[in-house]
Scaffold this motif. Structure first.
Motif, PDB file in Angstrom:
ATOM      1  N   HIS A   1      26.415  30.135  42.051  1.00 57.72           N
ATOM      2  CA  HIS A   1      27.704  30.752  42.341  1.00 57.72           C
ATOM      3  C   HIS A   1      27.967  32.001  41.489  1.00 57.72           C
ATOM      4  CE1 HIS A   1      29.750  28.075  45.265  1.00 57.72           C
ATOM      5  NE2 HIS A   1      28.856  27.200  44.827  1.00 57.72           N
ATOM      6  N   TYR A   2      26.984  32.394  40.688  1.00 60.74           N
ATOM      7  CA  TYR A   2      27.109  33.639  39.922  1.00 60.74           C
ATOM      8  C   TYR A   2      26.123  34.630  40.485  1.00 60.74           C
ATOM      9  CZ  TYR A   2      27.407  36.856  35.998  1.00 60.74           C
ATOM     10  OH  TYR A   2      27.602  37.974  35.232  1.00 60.74           O
ATOM     11  N   PRO A   3      26.487  35.888  40.664  1.00 58.28           N
ATOM     12  CA  PRO A   3      27.797  36.491  40.446  1.00 58.28           C
ATOM     13  C   PRO A   3      28.845  35.940  41.420  1.00 58.28           C
ATOM     14  CG  PRO A   3      26.125  38.140  40.986  1.00 58.28           C
ATOM     15  CD  PRO A   3      25.509  36.827  41.179  1.00 58.28           C
ATOM     16  N   THR A   4      30.074  35.943  40.976  1.00 58.03           N
ATOM     17  CA  THR A   4      31.141  35.419  41.811  1.00 58.03           C
ATOM     18  C   THR A   4      31.469  36.431  42.922  1.00 58.03           C
ATOM     19  OG1 THR A   4      32.877  36.354  40.430  1.00 58.03           O
ATOM     20  CG2 THR A   4      32.094  34.156  39.865  1.00 58.03           C
ATOM     21  N   SER A   5      32.220  35.953  43.911  1.00 57.88           N
ATOM     22  CA  SER A   5      32.471  36.801  45.084  1.00 57.88           C
ATOM     23  C   SER A   5      33.489  37.888  44.787  1.00 57.88           C
ATOM     24  CB  SER A   5      32.964  35.946  46.247  1.00 57.88           C
ATOM     25  OG  SER A   5      32.049  34.899  46.471  1.00 57.88           O
ATOM     26  N   VAL A   6      34.587  37.472  44.171  1.00 58.92           N
ATOM     27  CA  VAL A   6      35.634  38.459  43.934  1.00 58.92           C
ATOM     28  C   VAL A   6      36.412  38.103  42.671  1.00 58.92           C
ATOM     29  CG1 VAL A   6      37.240  37.238  45.482  1.00 58.92           C
ATOM     30  CG2 VAL A   6      37.675  39.617  44.923  1.00 58.92           C
ATOM     31  N   MET A   7      36.767  39.108  41.924  1.00 52.42           N
ATOM     32  CA  MET A   7      37.657  38.925  40.783  1.00 52.42           C
ATOM     33  C   MET A   7      38.999  39.483  41.204  1.00 52.42           C
ATOM     34  SD  MET A   7      38.818  38.169  37.882  1.00 52.42           S
ATOM     35  CE  MET A   7      37.406  37.144  37.533  1.00 52.42           C
ATOM     36  N   GLU A   8      39.959  38.576  41.310  1.00 53.30           N
ATOM     37  CA  GLU A   8      41.304  38.983  41.738  1.00 53.30           C
ATOM     38  C   GLU A   8      42.193  38.866  40.515  1.00 53.30           C
ATOM     39  OE1 GLU A   8      45.177  39.247  42.882  1.00 53.30           O
ATOM     40  OE2 GLU A   8      44.427  37.454  41.931  1.00 53.30           O
ATOM     41  N   THR A   9      42.825  39.959  40.131  1.00 50.82           N
ATOM     42  CA  THR A   9      43.717  39.885  38.963  1.00 50.82           C
ATOM     43  C   THR A   9      44.690  41.051  38.968  1.00 50.82           C
ATOM     44  OG1 THR A   9      43.766  39.531  36.573  1.00 50.82           O
ATOM     45  CG2 THR A   9      42.200  41.134  37.379  1.00 50.82           C
ATOM     46  N   GLY A  10      45.604  41.034  38.010  1.00 49.75           N
ATOM     47  CA  GLY A  10      46.622  42.068  37.946  1.00 49.75           C
ATOM     48  C   GLY A  10      46.047  43.408  37.506  1.00 49.75           C
ATOM     49  N   ALA A  11      46.613  44.467  38.032  1.00 50.64           N
ATOM     50  CA  ALA A  11      46.111  45.800  37.743  1.00 50.64           C
ATOM     51  C   ALA A  11      46.212  46.141  36.248  1.00 50.64           C
ATOM     52  CB  ALA A  11      46.886  46.825  38.564  1.00 50.64           C
ATOM     53  N   ASP A  12      47.114  45.463  35.539  1.00 49.45           N
ATOM     54  CA  ASP A  12      47.290  45.761  34.119  1.00 49.45           C
ATOM     55  C   ASP A  12      46.102  45.276  33.275  1.00 49.45           C
ATOM     56  OD1 ASP A  12      48.171  43.268  35.022  1.00 49.45           O
ATOM     57  OD2 ASP A  12      49.371  42.919  33.236  1.00 49.45           O
ATOM     58  N   LEU A  13      45.253  44.449  33.870  1.00 53.45           N
ATOM     59  CA  LEU A  13      44.129  43.927  33.087  1.00 53.45           C
ATOM     60  C   LEU A  13      42.829  44.685  33.328  1.00 53.45           C
ATOM     61  CD1 LEU A  13      44.822  40.103  33.330  1.00 53.45           C
ATOM     62  CD2 LEU A  13      45.350  41.666  31.480  1.00 53.45           C
ATOM     63  N   LEU A  14      42.941  45.827  33.970  1.00 52.55           N
ATOM     64  CA  LEU A  14      41.733  46.582  34.310  1.00 52.55           C
ATOM     65  C   LEU A  14      40.857  46.848  33.087  1.00 52.55           C
ATOM     66  CD1 LEU A  14      40.127  48.173  36.442  1.00 52.55           C
ATOM     67  CD2 LEU A  14      41.516  50.161  35.893  1.00 52.55           C
ATOM     68  N   PHE A  15      41.463  47.356  32.039  1.00 58.79           N
ATOM     69  CA  PHE A  15      40.676  47.736  30.864  1.00 58.79           C
ATOM     70  C   PHE A  15      40.288  46.533  30.018  1.00 58.79           C
ATOM     71  CE2 PHE A  15      43.322  51.854  31.005  1.00 58.79           C
ATOM     72  CZ  PHE A  15      42.491  52.368  31.996  1.00 58.79           C
ATOM     73  N   GLN A  16      41.344  45.787  29.617  1.00 56.30           N
ATOM     74  CA  GLN A  16      41.054  44.764  28.628  1.00 56.30           C
ATOM     75  C   GLN A  16      40.237  43.605  29.178  1.00 56.30           C
ATOM     76  OE1 GLN A  16      44.691  43.656  26.825  1.00 56.30           O
ATOM     77  NE2 GLN A  16      45.916  44.033  28.620  1.00 56.30           N
ATOM     78  N   TRP A  17      40.382  43.319  30.464  1.00 56.29           N
ATOM     79  CA  TRP A  17      39.647  42.163  30.964  1.00 56.29           C
ATOM     80  C   TRP A  17      38.511  42.535  31.906  1.00 56.29           C
ATOM     81  CZ3 TRP A  17      40.958  37.786  34.834  1.00 56.29           C
ATOM     82  CH2 TRP A  17      40.186  36.670  34.522  1.00 56.29           C
ATOM     83  N   VAL A  18      38.850  43.227  33.002  1.00 54.13           N
ATOM     84  CA  VAL A  18      37.832  43.542  33.999  1.00 54.13           C
ATOM     85  C   VAL A  18      36.694  44.352  33.366  1.00 54.13           C
ATOM     86  CG1 VAL A  18      37.397  44.724  36.179  1.00 54.13           C
ATOM     87  CG2 VAL A  18      39.492  43.406  35.885  1.00 54.13           C
ATOM     88  N   GLY A  19      37.065  45.359  32.599  1.00 54.76           N
ATOM     89  CA  GLY A  19      36.060  46.191  31.949  1.00 54.76           C
ATOM     90  C   GLY A  19      35.163  45.383  31.035  1.00 54.76           C
ATOM     91  N   ARG A  20      35.762  44.469  30.301  1.00 52.03           N
ATOM     92  CA  ARG A  20      34.965  43.687  29.347  1.00 52.03           C
ATOM     93  C   ARG A  20      34.093  42.663  30.049  1.00 52.03           C
ATOM     94  NH1 ARG A  20      39.602  44.500  24.851  1.00 52.03           N
ATOM     95  NH2 ARG A  20      38.721  46.540  24.394  1.00 52.03           N
ATOM     96  N   MET A  21      34.595  42.092  31.140  1.00 50.49           N
ATOM     97  CA  MET A  21      33.753  41.151  31.888  1.00 50.49           C
ATOM     98  C   MET A  21      32.521  41.858  32.436  1.00 50.49           C
ATOM     99  SD  MET A  21      36.187  38.502  33.957  1.00 50.49           S
ATOM    100  CE  MET A  21      37.376  39.658  34.597  1.00 50.49           C
ATOM    101  N   ILE A  22      32.724  43.091  32.875  1.00 47.64           N
ATOM    102  CA  ILE A  22      31.584  43.829  33.429  1.00 47.64           C
ATOM    103  C   ILE A  22      30.573  44.129  32.319  1.00 47.64           C
ATOM    104  CG2 ILE A  22      30.866  45.965  34.565  1.00 47.64           C
ATOM    105  CD1 ILE A  22      33.629  45.940  35.988  1.00 47.64           C
ATOM    106  N   MET A  23      31.075  44.597  31.179  1.00 44.95           N
ATOM    107  CA  MET A  23      30.160  44.919  30.077  1.00 44.95           C
ATOM    108  C   MET A  23      29.409  43.686  29.596  1.00 44.95           C
ATOM    109  SD  MET A  23      31.988  47.732  27.622  1.00 44.95           S
ATOM    110  CE  MET A  23      33.517  46.901  27.322  1.00 44.95           C
ATOM    111  N   LEU A  24      30.150  42.612  29.317  1.00 42.33           N
ATOM    112  CA  LEU A  24      29.511  41.425  28.764  1.00 42.33           C
ATOM    113  C   LEU A  24      28.697  40.682  29.823  1.00 42.33           C
ATOM    114  CD1 LEU A  24      32.346  40.220  26.371  1.00 42.33           C
ATOM    115  CD2 LEU A  24      30.128  41.179  25.721  1.00 42.33           C
ATOM    116  N   GLY A  25      29.152  40.740  31.064  1.00 40.93           N
ATOM    117  CA  GLY A  25      28.400  40.107  32.145  1.00 40.93           C
ATOM    118  C   GLY A  25      27.036  40.755  32.294  1.00 40.93           C
ATOM    119  N   LEU A  26      27.023  42.056  32.334  1.00 41.92           N
ATOM    120  CA  LEU A  26      25.757  42.780  32.452  1.00 41.92           C
ATOM    121  C   LEU A  26      24.890  42.531  31.228  1.00 41.92           C
ATOM    122  CD1 LEU A  26      27.054  46.172  33.871  1.00 41.92           C
ATOM    123  CD2 LEU A  26      25.340  44.718  34.962  1.00 41.92           C
ATOM    124  N   TYR A  27      25.520  42.529  30.074  1.00 41.33           N
ATOM    125  CA  TYR A  27      24.763  42.362  28.836  1.00 41.33           C
ATOM    126  C   TYR A  27      24.081  40.996  28.785  1.00 41.33           C
ATOM    127  CZ  TYR A  27      23.755  41.886  23.863  1.00 41.33           C
ATOM    128  OH  TYR A  27      23.119  41.681  22.666  1.00 41.33           O
TER     129      TYR A  27
END
Length: 853
Positions: free
Chosen positions: A473-499
């Motif tokens: 089930h990884y990578p997941t299909s969609v990350m749905e979240t509030g626009a305010d979390l773009l930097f602190q969460w979405v960005g970090r998930m992408i960096m750490l996920g790739l890493y």
RNA sequence: GGGCGGUUAGCUCAGUUGGCUAGAGCGUAUCUUUGACGUAGAUAAGGUCAGAGGUUCGAAUCCUCUACCGCCCACCA
């Protein structure tokens, strides 16, 4: 169960949810031929209450989840609970405060245990609320952000980063809240514009040169003067060029500091001279690094002046120190003026204390390589964003990202697995034995770092942590979240996920905007305009809240909450309930309730066509995350088509098998949007089996296109007649006479039923009189109205002839344009021609009628 | 200073490869005690798509500029 007169959601919702949960319907299927569909829920605060934003989050995620489950995908919606490090800590510290205690009365481990118990006492509330919202998540997979598997993964990542040299310990200026005694990331600091003053202070030159005896600096923080280690001027500034390198005497101290040249000094601002306090200002810190200046800390972590500030000032608060410094300067004649200014000041987002930039040793992640990979993945379009523009915004952010401070000085969090040699403060080692304050290694004694990780360091790893039991089930299909979390969460998930995995953590990102109050204001406790989703659920039902929240809302845009949309949605649920009640009633009374569902009349063919159309549309729209439009489509189908036309006609035909099948299809299609009412109906209907939640997405119904089109013609006739009945003086109904019209002939009963006309007599052409209806394709229909009313109708007819004339002009102009005929698609041109022709016929008819009247 | 949104009916908003007469809900007006629903049905009124210019056969939609509102980032001695 039986159908009551109105749908009362609160009577059914809890039972229905329990039914689903017990049945195991929320567990992902493991069908090898099916696609995997995975959504990870942004974990709500474990001991908090859900707010309206969660309502929207759950609505969107659960629509996708239920839709994909119905489509047969192996669907997994993974719930979570967040220890909410700082948030919870603030709440707990307030509790301590009310008990007359402080955090310093306890050791870290003790505090950790206390908060753990506190959270677990409060816990469960949020989970109940998620159930009330209808979240069809797999509860067995619920992950708490302090679960062992989270800690293990976080430690492995930290170790990997450490070994690769991407973790370093550094003394840097951090954003420090002196009340909460912790540092913050830049992004966590709230900046506010405030009124302040800009003071001018004279610094005398040690050796006056070229007639210059002193220079005047401008500052908003005079108390930091005590920590100045240089004074800067712009290298291009002619006023000061020849005194660069000279020394000035720092007032109120016995130190001499140098005049340096640095771009940071803006000749346009103030006097063009800046005092440099590297230990207490981010810009000055950078200047200090460039020029290798001393860093003198004059403000301590307690927010008071240190010994280095000098005996006169030590122990004073910054505010008191400011007053004293000013009055001392005044006394010495060095204060040269002040002016009011507005400048932005950083505040703690929880307690509003002014953030002090202070030097502190912290753990940092070198984000440069992580950000680079993330940028590459984004630029290669490996993740699709909704709305699309957020991707560019994120790339831009990542390009300018500074190293990430991951240490927090609060006990409630994941302990940093690092120990320092008691005899050598530079000797740090990685070790997971964080339950011990001191460990032995290689004959040396190491003391534990008391800090914990920034929450985002662990939640940035959320997608692969939560899917670790079902790695497919990884990578997941969609990350749905509030626009305010773009930097602190979405960005970090992408960096750490790739890493960590080499793969992006999700294929799509859908970001919703904020739910504002009805006036379009941001909701906040202090404003008192907070809307509690659970209260809305209690009042209108969970389905109504969902439908109301997604209505008229598009990705990434902040939008007001609309109670009228919630009410309209509640009404839709009630409508569907009553549709079902009627059909159940027909089934109960039918002699032969079973059989093959088949369209046997125009209206039936038409509704089959419309259901198929809506079915396709919903699929198309949900694939593009266009929730509001999908909701509109199903609303329109149920209310304006199924109930108002089809079902009205079925009161005459009662095609029971078709009624049953079409109702089932509608229930299934609406189920993702309104799970409770559809399931309640499913459970109440006498013939349905199993549960709505686990049905198969409807396949297409068979219908005749010609017959469906015939029904549309009939609808036009009916609407036209109704319109006349309303607009004619007296507002009553009249017989509808016709000749030579097969459609009308075949549907006399139906027309009478829809229009409530007293009769539909077939007449001979020579008997035709009364009001001639101008309906394209049906020239021989008349309303038999009295002569006096007919006369009054003439004026109305004239108006309609004029407006039809205008419409014809528009079409003719278009067709007269040679470029249109040449360049526009053929179908479009043909269509225009056709339209023109029908309208021209209609106009002729109307004109003829006008002459007659 | 940099960036991103928004401006469409009285209100809240949809409208994504540019293409029928620009839609929805609520509200408004008139009518309807139809045995599914009054949380209803029927009919209707209501729009120079912020403004200006441009591209196009055709613009709410694409481009340029302007105005106003909101948000984010950076900076503010």
């Amino acid at each position: 169960m039986k159908f009551s007169k109105a749908y009362e959601p609160d009577q059914y919702e809890p039972e229905i949810y329990a039914l689903w949960e017990k049945s195991g319907a929320f567990k992902p299927t493991e069908n090898k031929n099916a696609e995997n569909y995975t959504i990870v829920m942004p974990p709500p605060n474990a001991n908090g209450n859900l707010h309206i934003g969660h309502g929207l989050t759950i609505a969107l995620e659960d629509i996708l989840t239920r839709y994909h489950r119905l489509k047969g995908d192996n669907t997994w919606y993974i719930p979570g609970a967040d220890h909410a490090g700082f948030e919870t800590w603030v709440v707990y510290e307030r509790k301590l405060e009310s008990e007359g205690k402080t955090r310093f009365d306890y050791g870290r481990d003790e505090l950790y245990d206390q908060v753990w118990n506190f959270v677990h006492e409060q816990r469960g509330n949020m989970e109940l609320q998620l159930r009330a919202l209808g979240a069809s998540c797999d509860w067995d997979s619920l992950t708490f952000t302090l679960d062992q598997k989270v800690v293990d993964t976080v430690y492995n990542t930290f170790e990997k980063l450490w070994k690769q040299g991407l973790i370093y310990r550094g003394v840097k200026l951090v954003n420090f809240c002196t009340k909460h005694q912790t540092a913050f990331a830049d992004i966590e600091v709230t900046h506010k514009d405030e009124k302040g003053k800009l003071w001018q202070i004279a610094y005398p030159l040690v050796k006056p040169k070229d007639g210059i005896e002193e220079i005047i600096v401008s500052t908003t923080r005079p108390e930091t003067l005590l920590g100045d280690t240089a004074v800067a001027v712009n290298p291009e500034d002619n006023r000061y060029k020849n005194i660069i390198g000279q020394k000035v005497k720092l007032p109120l101290t016995d130190r001499e500091i140098e005049i340096i040249a640095d771009e940071h000094a803006d000749p346009e601002y103030g006097t063009g001279v800046v005092k440099i306090t590297p230990a207490h200002d981010p810009n000055d810190y950078e200047v200090g690094e460039r020029h290798n200046l001393d860093m003198i800390t004059v403000i301590g972590f307690d927010g008071k002046m240190t010994a280095e500030a000098g005996a006169n000032y030590e122990g004073l608060t910054t505010a008191d120190a400011r007053q004293k410094v000013l009055s001392d300067l005044e006394t010495q004649g060095l204060l040269r003026g002040e002016e009011p200014i507005v400048h932005s000041v950083g505040h703690c987002y929880k307690c509003d204390t002014v953030i002090e930039p202070l030097l502190k040793e912290q753990w940092f992640v070198n984000v440069e390589p992580l950000a680079r990979d993330a940028i590459n993945a984004l630029e290669a379009n490996r993740i699709k964003f909704h709305p699309d523009n957020k991707k560019r915004v994120l790339i831009n952010y990542l390009k300018n990202l500074k190293d990430w401070n991951i240490s927090r000085q609060i006990p409630w969090g994941i302990p940093i697995p690092a120990f320092v040699n008691v005899d050598d403060p530079t000797d740090w080692i990685f070790d997971k034995r964080v339950d011990q304050t001191e460990i032995e290694k290689g004959g040396k004694t190491y003391r534990r770092d008391e800090d914990t990780f920034d929450t985002w360091f662990s939640s940035g790893q959320w997608p692969y942590i939560t899917t670790s039991d079902r790695k497919q089930h990884y990578p997941t299909s969609v990350m749905e979240t509030g626009a305010d979390l773009l930097f602190q969460w979405v960005g970090r998930m992408i960096m750490l996920g790739l890493y960590n995995t080499g793969e992006v953590p999700f294929k799509d990102v859908y970001m919703h905007g904020m739910v504002l109050d009805e006036k379009g204001q941001k909701m906040s406790k202090s404003k008192g305009n907070v809307i509690n989703p659970i209260e809305i659920v209690a009042q209108y039902g969970s389905d109504a809240l969902r439908l109301g929240l997604i209505a008229s809302r598009s990705a990434g845009v902040n939008q007001a909450f609309s109670s009228s949309k919630v009410i309209a949605s509640r009404n839709l649920c009630n409508k569907l309930w009553n549709i079902s009640r009627l059909i159940q009633d027909m089934v109960d009374k039918a002699e032969k309730p079973n059989g093959e569902a088949e369209a046997t009349s125009n209206g039936e063919d038409w509704i089959c066509r419309e259901i198929n159309k809506t079915n396709k549309e919903i699929q198309k729209l949900l694939a593009k995350y266009r929730f509001a439009e999908a909701g509109d489509a199903i609303y329109d189908l149920i209310w304006n088509k199924y109930a108002d036309w089809f079902l009205e006609g079925e009161k005459l035909w009662k095609n029971i098998p078709l009624l049953k099948t079409t109702l089932e299809q509608i229930l299934i299609m609406l189920h993702p949007f309104a799970p409770f009412v559809t399931e309640t109906i499913w459970q109440t209907l006498s013939w349905t089996e199993g549960m709505c939640i686990t049905q198969k997405w409807p396949s297409e119904l068979k219908f005749s296109a010609t017959k469906a089109a015939k029904f549309e013609e009939l609808m036009i006739i009916v609407t036209n007649i109704r319109s006349h009945f309303q607009s004619l003086p007296g507002a009553s109904s009249y017989p509808v006479a016709f000749y030579d019209d097969k459609l009308v002939y075949d549907n006399q009963l139906l027309i009478q039923h829809y229009t409530k006309a007293p009769g539909i007599p077939e007449i001979k052409p020579e008997d035709a009189n009364g009001l001639h209806l101008a309906i394209a394709g049906h020239p021989n229909i008349y309303l038999e109205i009295p002569a006096d009313i007919h006369a009054k109708y003439k004026a109305n007819l004239e108006e309609r002839i004029l407006s039809l004339g205008k419409e014809i002009d528009v079409l003719e102009t278009r067709l007269r344009n040679p470029n249109y005929v040449k360049k526009a698609p053929k179908e479009l041109v043909d269509e225009t021609k056709q339209q023109l022709e029908t309208k021209q016929h209609l106009l002729e008819d109307m004109k003829a009628e006008f002459e007659l009247v």
